[in-house]
Design a protein around this motif. Sequence first.
Motif, short mmCIF file in Angstrom:
data_model
loop_
_atom_site.label_atom_id
_atom_site.label_comp_id
_atom_site.label_asym_id
_atom_site.label_seq_id
_atom_site.Cartn_x
_atom_site.Cartn_y
_atom_site.Cartn_z
N THR A 62 0.82 -1.22 0.00
CA THR A 62 0.00 0.00 0.00
C THR A 62 0.85 1.26 0.00
N ASP A 63 2.17 1.13 0.17
CA ASP A 63 3.03 2.31 0.24
C ASP A 63 4.47 1.87 -0.03
N MET A 64 5.34 2.83 -0.21
CA MET A 64 6.75 2.55 -0.40
C MET A 64 7.38 2.18 0.94
N ILE A 65 7.93 0.96 1.02
CA ILE A 65 8.59 0.54 2.25
C ILE A 65 9.99 0.02 1.91
N GLY A 66 10.78 -0.23 2.93
CA GLY A 66 12.11 -0.77 2.74
C GLY A 66 12.36 -1.97 3.62
N TYR A 67 13.57 -2.51 3.50
CA TYR A 67 14.06 -3.57 4.39
C TYR A 67 13.18 -4.80 4.38
N GLY A 68 12.84 -5.24 3.19
CA GLY A 68 12.12 -6.48 3.04
C GLY A 68 13.06 -7.57 2.57
N THR A 69 12.73 -8.19 1.45
CA THR A 69 13.49 -9.32 0.94
C THR A 69 14.99 -9.04 0.84
N HIS A 70 15.36 -7.88 0.33
CA HIS A 70 16.78 -7.60 0.08
C HIS A 70 17.39 -6.65 1.11
N ASN A 71 16.64 -6.28 2.13
CA ASN A 71 17.14 -5.41 3.20
C ASN A 71 17.69 -4.09 2.66
#
Length: 212
Positions: A36-45
């Motif tokens: 729903t929005d721009m986020i970070g630090y997921g699959t690729h950190n």
Amino acid sequence: MNDKTNTLKSAIYGLAVGDALGVPYEFKSRGAFECTDMIGYGTHNQPEGTWSDDTSMALATCASIKACGRVDVDDIRDRFRRWLKEGAYTPFGEVFDCGNTCAAAIRSGRGCDDEWSNGNGSLMRIIPLAFVEGITDAEIEAVSAITHAHSLSKLACVCYVRIAIDLVNGVSLAESIKRHVPGNSKLSGAIGIENVLRSDGMGSSGYVIDTF
């Protein structure tokens, strides 16, 4: 700045934004997340707004066409090498994700042409060619073949670029797909796609057919 330049910028910004939205969720199964929005630090950190190899290679393609004034496959390949080895065209000077087919082809200098090398890598970066005046199918295929040289990947890139050109010129998506997607090809599932529902089982893998 002419309208075509503005439209190219819009296409590249759209690619980069969509890419960055998806980076944190890469490899997650369909339906396992909601963006729903721009986020970070997921699959690729990676920090929010970080684009992937797809945008980097599209930027490399743009830079090559601008510098050479034409489609120069050798120059584009050299810029891909700079991206892979030096982190050129990346947000932070490092490559954090590269598909196996792209990596193997760039390192060897030869596009992969086996049936198993039909990921979406060349399709995801091919949009700049839609803004090259007089672009030929052979040129589109040659740019795809830097990494993805199988006939299916090359056909997907040709169809995609031709459809993008049509859209810029005001042709409807449905009409353009009918014009450019061969009915006897593996891409024919795109014909009538405006009537396809998510529940109909449309694929969402990295296979070039699903992505197309």
